[in-house]
Design a protein around this motif. Structure first.
Motif, PDB file in Angstrom:
ATOM      1  N   ASN A  71    -105.753-102.767  -5.458  1.00 20.72           N
ATOM      2  CA  ASN A  71    -107.121-102.290  -5.261  1.00 20.72           C
ATOM      3  C   ASN A  71    -108.086-103.363  -4.760  1.00 20.72           C
ATOM      4  O   ASN A  71    -109.303-103.190  -4.813  1.00 20.72           O
ATOM      5  N   ALA A  72    -107.560-104.474  -4.262  1.00 22.70           N
ATOM      6  CA  ALA A  72    -108.405-105.553  -3.743  1.00 22.70           C
ATOM      7  C   ALA A  72    -108.414-105.503  -2.218  1.00 22.70           C
ATOM      8  O   ALA A  72    -107.446-105.083  -1.580  1.00 22.70           O
ATOM      9  N   ASP A  73    -109.516-105.949  -1.635  1.00 25.15           N
ATOM     10  CA  ASP A  73    -109.747-105.830  -0.198  1.00 25.15           C
ATOM     11  C   ASP A  73    -109.405-107.147   0.501  1.00 25.15           C
ATOM     12  O   ASP A  73    -110.110-108.144   0.347  1.00 25.15           O
ATOM     13  N   THR A  74    -108.340-107.150   1.284  1.00 23.03           N
ATOM     14  CA  THR A  74    -107.919-108.351   1.990  1.00 23.03           C
ATOM     15  C   THR A  74    -108.950-108.801   3.020  1.00 23.03           C
ATOM     16  O   THR A  74    -109.068-109.992   3.316  1.00 23.03           O
ATOM     17  N   HIS A  75    -109.707-107.852   3.574  1.00 23.85           N
ATOM     18  CA  HIS A  75    -110.712-108.187   4.582  1.00 23.85           C
ATOM     19  C   HIS A  75    -111.721-109.218   4.072  1.00 23.85           C
ATOM     20  O   HIS A  75    -112.215-110.042   4.837  1.00 23.85           O
ATOM     21  N   VAL A  76    -112.072-109.145   2.806  1.00 22.71           N
ATOM     22  CA  VAL A  76    -113.131-110.007   2.273  1.00 22.71           C
ATOM     23  C   VAL A  76    -112.584-111.040   1.281  1.00 22.71           C
ATOM     24  O   VAL A  76    -113.347-111.702   0.583  1.00 22.71           O
TER      25      VAL A  76
END
Length: 325
Positions: A71-76
């Motif tokens: 559920n973590a965003d690789t983009h940021v």
């Protein structure tokens, strides 16, 4: 000096125990050597979807860690000193490539890691970055700094056919890191490839039930273009390829206009994106909220998408139920 019968008997028992001990030690040595030879390959994947693919292929011969978790965003994502330690201790690093996990090259260099690097997307024919009408809302800008990551859409894992290429690259990387495990890695990969083929057939049948006039949905960012290409539907993003920058007023107006003209049936939430944008789009277009799609990350074990196969099946079911009626 002399020996009694009792002393002789004791010496016989001692000799037998010593011989037995040496025999047991000798029998155990091959097992110890085998256990040492089978020390798991230390694998570090840049994000959770790649980590799952590595686990499927590596099995018991691989210990897999994901830098960007469920559920973590690789983009940021921003790497930490602890990440550098993890990368330094790796035998094998798995990255997506195509500009997605752009923190990895710097992290590998700063950690001093000597690990072999596998780019999972090598060999596929990637989609080009979508046109943005003059506004760069993809991977182009983050926190006011330009970062050019090329012209391709990096979200290739949303295509099962692309993931089959990922699996082949991961298999070959594991074999290079642990040649004695080649037979295991090949067998695991073949089994998983068959499961991917089965899932693709199931999903194609499920999505075929969506009427042609209903085949448009809206999401937060353009992360489903490979999926929609494969299955003949459209899931358009309010922003480009990244979740880093907020969509502009022009982006919102564009997607609202398209949704109204084509009578989009549903707006979908994403597990890595702010739900408020989807809620705004649903309100302005009159489309329903169609549930949550999993784009760039798995869930934890308690969620509906703890593995890649669970993710792709969940997304297909959610899309079909929202657009079919």
């Amino acid at each position: 000096m002399f020996c009694t019968d009792d002393m002789k008997q004791n010496n016989i028992h001692i000799s037998r125990r010593l011989a037995l001990g040496l025999m047991l030690a000798g029998a155990m040595m091959p097992g110890l050597a085998l256990a040492q030879a089978q020390k798991p390959v230390q694998v570090v994947a840049s994000f959770s979807i790649l980590a799952d693919l590595a686990k499927q292929v590596g099995g018991d011969r691989a210990n897999v860690v994901s830098l960007v978790g469920p559920n973590a965003d690789t983009h940021v994502y921003r790497a930490t000193p602890q990440d550098a330690k993890i990368v330094k201790g790796a035998d094998l690093l798995i990255v997506n490539g195509l500009g997605f996990d752009r923190f990895m090259p710097r992290l590998v260099k700063s950690s001093g890691s000597k690990a072999r690097v596998v780019t999972a997307s090598n060999g596929l024919n990637p989609l080009e970055k979508p046109e943005s009408g003059g506004h760069d809302h993809g991977h182009g800008h983050a926190h006011g700094h330009a970062h050019d990551h090329g012209k391709h859409d990096p979200h290739a894992w949303q295509s099962i056919d692309a993931v089959k290429i990922y699996v082949g690259n991961i298999r070959d990387g594991l074999i290079a890191a642990d040649k004695e495990g080649e037979a295991v890695f090949r067998a695991n990969a073949e089994k998983y490839l068959a499961e991917l083929d089965k899932a693709k057939t199931e999903i194609a049948g499920l999505l075929a039930s969506i009427p042609k006039d209903n085949r448009l949905g809206i999401v937060n960012h353009d992360s489903f273009r490979y999926f929609t290409r494969d299955f003949g539907i459209r899931i358009e993003g309010a922003r480009g390829l990244s979740t880093e920058a907020e969509p502009s007023a022009q982006d919102i107006a564009r997607i609202v206009r398209a949704a109204r003209e084509r009578k989009a049936k549903a707006v979908f939430l994403e597990n890595v994106a702010d739900p408020r944008i989807a809620e705004q789009l649903a309100k302005e277009t009159g489309a329903r909220l169609g549930g949550t799609l999993y784009s760039d990350a798995l869930t934890d074990e308690k969620g509906p998408a703890p593995t890649y196969l669970a993710l792709i099946r969940h997304n297909a079911k959610t899309i079909a139920e929202a657009l079919r009626d």
